[in-house]
Design a protein around this motif. Structure first.
Motif, mmCIF file in Angstrom:
data_model
loop_
_atom_site.group_PDB
_atom_site.id
_atom_site.type_symbol
_atom_site.label_atom_id
_atom_site.label_comp_id
_atom_site.label_asym_id
_atom_site.label_seq_id
_atom_site.Cartn_x
_atom_site.Cartn_y
_atom_site.Cartn_z
ATOM 1 N N PRO A 1 15.069 5.408 -2.218
ATOM 2 C CA PRO A 1 15.242 5.139 -0.782
ATOM 3 C C PRO A 1 14.707 6.259 0.113
ATOM 4 C CG PRO A 1 17.369 5.512 -1.835
ATOM 5 C CD PRO A 1 16.338 5.492 -2.922
ATOM 6 N N GLU A 2 14.581 7.448 -0.419
ATOM 7 C CA GLU A 2 14.064 8.556 0.386
ATOM 8 C C GLU A 2 12.557 8.443 0.631
ATOM 9 O OE1 GLU A 2 13.754 9.773 -3.910
ATOM 10 O OE2 GLU A 2 15.288 8.811 -2.707
ATOM 11 N N LEU A 3 11.888 7.549 -0.074
ATOM 12 C CA LEU A 3 10.443 7.371 0.082
ATOM 13 C C LEU A 3 10.094 6.166 0.957
ATOM 14 C CD1 LEU A 3 9.235 7.970 -3.586
ATOM 15 C CD2 LEU A 3 9.224 9.575 -1.684
ATOM 16 N N HIS A 4 11.017 5.754 1.821
ATOM 17 C CA HIS A 4 10.782 4.515 2.559
ATOM 18 C C HIS A 4 9.544 4.595 3.461
ATOM 19 C CE1 HIS A 4 13.369 6.752 5.361
ATOM 20 N NE2 HIS A 4 12.785 6.048 6.319
ATOM 21 N N TRP A 5 9.309 5.710 4.136
ATOM 22 C CA TRP A 5 8.131 5.795 5.004
ATOM 23 C C TRP A 5 6.841 5.823 4.200
ATOM 24 C CZ3 TRP A 5 8.334 4.056 9.534
ATOM 25 C CH2 TRP A 5 9.456 4.226 10.333
ATOM 26 N N GLN A 6 6.831 6.589 3.128
ATOM 27 C CA GLN A 6 5.640 6.645 2.287
ATOM 28 C C GLN A 6 5.339 5.286 1.679
ATOM 29 O OE1 GLN A 6 8.160 8.831 2.171
ATOM 30 N NE2 GLN A 6 7.443 10.907 1.806
ATOM 31 N N ALA A 7 6.392 4.581 1.236
ATOM 32 C CA ALA A 7 6.196 3.266 0.630
ATOM 33 C C ALA A 7 5.667 2.263 1.648
ATOM 34 C CB ALA A 7 7.514 2.771 0.029
ATOM 35 N N LEU A 8 6.224 2.257 2.839
ATOM 36 C CA LEU A 8 5.762 1.322 3.866
ATOM 37 C C LEU A 8 4.323 1.613 4.284
ATOM 38 C CD1 LEU A 8 8.949 1.045 6.099
ATOM 39 C CD2 LEU A 8 7.983 -0.697 4.589
ATOM 40 N N ILE A 9 3.990 2.886 4.415
ATOM 41 C CA ILE A 9 2.628 3.250 4.806
ATOM 42 C C ILE A 9 1.631 2.874 3.710
ATOM 43 C CG2 ILE A 9 1.112 5.226 5.239
ATOM 44 C CD1 ILE A 9 3.504 6.447 6.812
ATOM 45 N N LEU A 10 1.955 3.171 2.456
ATOM 46 C CA LEU A 10 1.041 2.830 1.358
ATOM 47 C C LEU A 10 0.892 1.320 1.191
ATOM 48 C CD1 LEU A 10 1.768 5.455 -1.419
ATOM 49 C CD2 LEU A 10 -0.338 5.090 -0.151
ATOM 50 N N ALA A 11 1.982 0.568 1.363
ATOM 51 C CA ALA A 11 1.885 -0.892 1.274
ATOM 52 C C ALA A 11 1.021 -1.442 2.406
ATOM 53 C CB ALA A 11 3.278 -1.512 1.316
ATOM 54 N N THR A 12 1.158 -0.885 3.592
ATOM 55 C CA THR A 12 0.346 -1.321 4.726
ATOM 56 C C THR A 12 -1.124 -1.005 4.506
ATOM 57 O OG1 THR A 12 2.210 -1.013 6.228
ATOM 58 C CG2 THR A 12 0.017 -1.084 7.212
ATOM 59 N N ILE A 13 -1.412 0.201 4.043
ATOM 60 C CA ILE A 13 -2.803 0.586 3.788
ATOM 61 C C ILE A 13 -3.398 -0.272 2.671
ATOM 62 C CG2 ILE A 13 -4.282 2.457 2.922
ATOM 63 C CD1 ILE A 13 -2.414 4.400 4.411
ATOM 64 N N GLY A 14 -2.634 -0.509 1.606
ATOM 65 C CA GLY A 14 -3.126 -1.337 0.510
ATOM 66 C C GLY A 14 -3.435 -2.758 0.949
ATOM 67 N N ASN A 15 -2.539 -3.366 1.731
ATOM 68 C CA ASN A 15 -2.781 -4.717 2.229
ATOM 69 C C ASN A 15 -3.973 -4.759 3.174
ATOM 70 O OD1 ASN A 15 -0.940 -6.706 1.171
ATOM 71 N ND2 ASN A 15 0.687 -5.495 2.075
ATOM 72 N N THR A 16 -4.093 -3.767 4.029
ATOM 73 C CA THR A 16 -5.205 -3.737 4.977
ATOM 74 C C THR A 16 -6.537 -3.575 4.252
ATOM 75 O OG1 THR A 16 -3.767 -2.785 6.663
ATOM 76 C CG2 THR A 16 -6.135 -2.550 6.998
ATOM 77 N N LEU A 17 -6.613 -2.644 3.316
ATOM 78 C CA LEU A 17 -7.858 -2.445 2.571
ATOM 79 C C LEU A 17 -8.195 -3.663 1.713
ATOM 80 C CD1 LEU A 17 -7.563 1.287 1.478
ATOM 81 C CD2 LEU A 17 -9.035 0.305 3.242
ATOM 82 N N GLY A 18 -7.178 -4.306 1.154
ATOM 83 C CA GLY A 18 -7.426 -5.522 0.381
ATOM 84 C C GLY A 18 -7.973 -6.643 1.240
#
Length: 74
Positions: free
Chosen positions: A37-54
């Motif tokens: 749970p402490e990685l919530h910002w990193q996880a959201l940012i990486l998921a957003t970047i991954g979806n956008t690049l895909g």
């Protein structure tokens, strides 16, 4: 699985869900958020970047296709 490999898996899942495979990245995001749970910002940012690049790569593949389809109305 450690934090770094969980985030890498999340990024890859997000990228692939936006290109080749339907769905799946949301479940990986929830799993990462529940385990780390402490990685919530990193996880959201990486998921957003991954979806956008895909999505951008799918668009690029479609635009660079050599075969053009012409539609005619009859």
């Amino acid at each position: 699985m450690d934090e770094q490999s969980s985030l890498l898996t999340l990024f890859a899942s997000s990228f692939l869900a936006a290109t080749l495979l339907p769905g799946g990245s949301e479940a990986v995001l929830v799993g990462v958020l529940l385990k780390y749970p402490e990685l919530h910002w990193q996880a959201l940012i990486l998921a957003t970047i991954g979806n956008t690049l895909g999505g951008m790569s799918s668009y690029w593949i479609g635009r660079s296709s050599p075969r053009k389809v012409k539609y005619c109305s009859t």
